[in-house]
Scaffold this motif. Structure first.
Motif, mmCIF file in Angstrom:
data_model
loop_
_atom_site.group_PDB
_atom_site.id
_atom_site.type_symbol
_atom_site.label_atom_id
_atom_site.label_comp_id
_atom_site.label_asym_id
_atom_site.label_seq_id
_atom_site.Cartn_x
_atom_site.Cartn_y
_atom_site.Cartn_z
ATOM 1 N N HIS A 398 45.064 14.187 -12.734
ATOM 2 C CA HIS A 398 45.351 14.518 -14.134
ATOM 3 C C HIS A 398 46.858 14.329 -14.324
ATOM 4 O O HIS A 398 47.664 15.058 -13.761
ATOM 5 C CB HIS A 398 44.945 15.969 -14.412
ATOM 6 N N ASN A 407 42.512 21.148 -19.687
ATOM 7 C CA ASN A 407 41.455 20.845 -18.723
ATOM 8 C C ASN A 407 40.754 19.533 -19.080
ATOM 9 O O ASN A 407 40.552 19.212 -20.250
ATOM 10 C CB ASN A 407 40.422 21.967 -18.696
ATOM 11 N N THR A 409 37.285 16.995 -17.869
ATOM 12 C CA THR A 409 36.155 16.593 -17.038
ATOM 13 C C THR A 409 36.117 15.075 -17.058
ATOM 14 O O THR A 409 36.223 14.457 -18.125
ATOM 15 C CB THR A 409 34.833 17.165 -17.562
ATOM 16 N N GLU A 411 34.300 11.489 -15.757
ATOM 17 C CA GLU A 411 33.105 10.825 -15.265
ATOM 18 C C GLU A 411 33.485 9.477 -14.679
ATOM 19 O O GLU A 411 34.170 8.675 -15.316
ATOM 20 C CB GLU A 411 32.091 10.643 -16.400
ATOM 21 N N ILE A 432 30.711 13.587 -11.977
ATOM 22 C CA ILE A 432 31.641 14.282 -12.866
ATOM 23 C C ILE A 432 32.532 15.203 -12.040
ATOM 24 O O ILE A 432 32.047 15.987 -11.211
ATOM 25 C CB ILE A 432 30.878 15.079 -13.947
ATOM 26 N N TYR A 433 33.846 15.130 -12.332
ATOM 27 C CA TYR A 433 34.844 15.893 -11.591
ATOM 28 C C TYR A 433 35.752 16.624 -12.585
ATOM 29 O O TYR A 433 36.088 16.097 -13.645
ATOM 30 C CB TYR A 433 35.663 14.962 -10.696
ATOM 31 N N SER A 434 36.122 17.849 -12.219
ATOM 32 C CA SER A 434 36.921 18.691 -13.109
ATOM 33 C C SER A 434 38.382 18.721 -12.646
ATOM 34 O O SER A 434 38.663 18.758 -11.440
ATOM 35 C CB SER A 434 36.366 20.120 -13.135
ATOM 36 N N SER A 436 41.955 20.832 -13.755
ATOM 37 C CA SER A 436 42.463 21.938 -14.576
ATOM 38 C C SER A 436 43.958 21.772 -14.842
ATOM 39 O O SER A 436 44.792 22.452 -14.249
ATOM 40 C CB SER A 436 42.198 23.279 -13.889
ATOM 41 N N SER A 470 38.266 19.825 -23.272
ATOM 42 C CA SER A 470 37.365 20.977 -23.264
ATOM 43 C C SER A 470 36.417 20.983 -24.437
ATOM 44 O O SER A 470 35.420 21.723 -24.433
ATOM 45 C CB SER A 470 38.185 22.274 -23.258
ATOM 46 N N SER A 472 34.832 18.256 -25.313
ATOM 47 C CA SER A 472 34.019 17.073 -25.012
ATOM 48 C C SER A 472 34.426 15.860 -25.825
ATOM 49 O O SER A 472 33.627 14.975 -26.091
ATOM 50 C CB SER A 472 32.517 17.381 -25.249
#
Length: 476
Positions: A398, A407, A409, A411, A432-434, A436, A470, A472
């Motif tokens: 990030h 944050n 997410t 893909e 899918i990976y997060s 923060s 966050s 989407s």
């Protein structure tokens, strides 16, 4: 680069270049395109005092018009009776636009001259002062006055007096002095030395030793003086103009190693890797008056909160004259975690008269959101064996703004069509990976299970990362 299969038991290798790409969507705010040359707004015109000074050898006129005040060197003077005394700038290094001062339905420039005319009692002088751009006469003013008669007892020495002229013109308030041309001021005088007491007034310039005439014991002549005037310390013959001599100057923001013609980079990421946080600033200063007019050059970047991100003042060694321009380059590595938002970039220039100009650059964006996808081992090549599963380790970073408010997410997807006989999967089934906040890194693993026969396989592998906030919303 493909290995050749020699049968099921033969060992062959597929050399795959891993192409890691990010994806931009139309729903994102469109950044300013810098594919074409951006429009830059230079600061407005300023008032210049252009001084009449001694001309160097080879200069085509009697005196030189310069931005540098002639504090050294004694007064010079030349007879203007029956002839022209000319002053000119050096050839302009770029087009110069001069703006006149409104006066009714006309526009004018102010010229200060130190003049002297002597003659017997009753003599007069007609002064003519013209402003010329290249070969075009812009404006002219005439002035008729009595000549000064020196006192035989020495009471009146007839010194140089200060006189203001305002040559004017109609129509457009501006006129151009084109690159390679000169701005000129021409002064001439026509003497009338016949006071009506008899005799004939010889024509101007008829004496062999002077452009004026001798009338009895009184010299009938007219002079203009320049450099610092002996009888008026700190005073000079000069012309005042309103202009912006740095029009066409600019600064570019690029990646390190870029040349002037390469594209600019207008979107950066606060938490990018250190090597991706290096901004290269290329500047090109075009001053119509030349290098001698520039005293100080400073690069300033201003944060979204209006505080200063950095400043850099260029020294003489950094400023290089090239093709009628002053060029310099400076690299700045911004600190990780820099706040996101729009940054202003200004190039501030101060001339030798203490006047300031600002060359503006389009806003630079530190993006709230962004991801970088790289090979986990820093490689761009993977060796793939037939009938084997090869793990490809990735780093997903990030690079946007810090903090949980940003944050993401992300893909991942393999875009390359490897064929149905390949097995392509990630270590997470949903891919899918997060992340923060800016600076956070995930370590996905791509698992590639190759078939026995690698012939016809592609030589590159494209992997795409799509990032959502966050809410989407696709952001990178």
């Amino acid at each position: 680069m493909l290995g050749v299969s020699r049968g099921k038991t033969a060992l062959a290798f597929l050399l795959v270049a891993i192409m890691l790409t990010s994806f931009s969507a139309n729903m994102l705010p469109a950044p300013q395109s810098l594919d074409s040359e951006p429009v830059r707004n230079d600061s407005g015109t300023v008032s210049y005092d252009l001084y009449f000074a001694s001309a160097p050898g080879g200069h085509p006129t009697d005196g030189r018009i310069t931005t540098e005040r002639p504090d050294s060197g004694g007064q010079e003077e030349e007879s203007a009776s029956g002839t022209n005394v000319e002053f000119s700038t050096d050839q302009m290094l770029s087009d110069l636009v001069v703006t006149g001062t409104p006066n009714g339905n006309q526009y004018e420039l102010e010229i200060v001259l130190f003049l002297k005319a002597t003659g017997q009692e009753g003599s007069t002088v007609d002064w003519t002062v013209s402003v010329i751009a290249g070969t075009s006469i812009i404006g002219t003013e005439d002035w008729t006055t009595d000549a000064c008669t020196p006192s035989v007892l020495g009471g009146n020495s007839c010194g140089f007096d200060e006189r203001y002229f305002h040559p004017s013109w109609g129509g457009n308030s501006d006129f151009d002095v084109e690159s390679g041309e000169r701005l000129k001021v021409v002064v001439s005088a026509d003497m009338d030395c016949d006071s009506g007491g008899g005799g004939t007034d010889p024509p101007n310039g008829s004496d062999s030793d002077s452009s004026g005439r001798q009338w009895g014991s009184v010299e009938c002549d007219a002079w203009v003086a320049w450099n610092e005037i002996e009888t008026a310390s700190g005073r000079f013959s000069k012309i005042e103009v309103e202009t912006q001599p740095l029009t066409g100057s600019q600064v570019k923001v690029q990646r390190p190693g870029s040349v002037w013609t390469d594209d600019e980079v207008d979107i950066w990421f606060p938490n990018d890797s250190p090597e991706m946080r290096i901004m290269q600033f290329n500047l090109e200063l075009r001053n119509a008056f030349g290098r001698e007019d520039i005293d100080e050059v400073t690069l300033v970047m201003i944060k979204p909160d209006t505080t200063i991100a950095f400043t850099h003042t260029f020294d003489d060694e950094e400023l290089v004259t090239d093709n009628n321009a002053l060029r310099a380059q400076y690299n700045w590595t911004y600190p990780g975690g820099l706040e996101s938002g729009d940054y202003e970039l200004d190039l501030d220039v101060e001339n030798i008269q203490g006047k300031s100009f600002t060359i503006d650059h389009p806003t630079i964006r530190m993006s709230d959101y962004g991801v970088a996808l790289t090979h986990g081992s820093g490689r761009v090549v993977e060796y793939i064996a037939p009938s084997s599963t090869t793990p490809v380790n990735l780093d997903l970073r990030h690079v946007g703004a810090s903090g949980n408010a940003y944050n993401l997410t992300v893909e991942l997807a393999v875009l390359t069509n490897l064929g149905s006989n390949w097995i392509v999967e990630f270590d997470r089934a949903d891919r899918i990976y997060s992340l923060s906040g800016g600076g956070q890194v995930a370590h996905p693993t791509l698992l590639l299970t190759a078939p026995d026969d690698l012939s016809g396989s592609p030589d590159t592998l494209d992997i795409r990362a799509v990032a959502y906030d966050s809410e989407s919303v696709l952001v990178h």
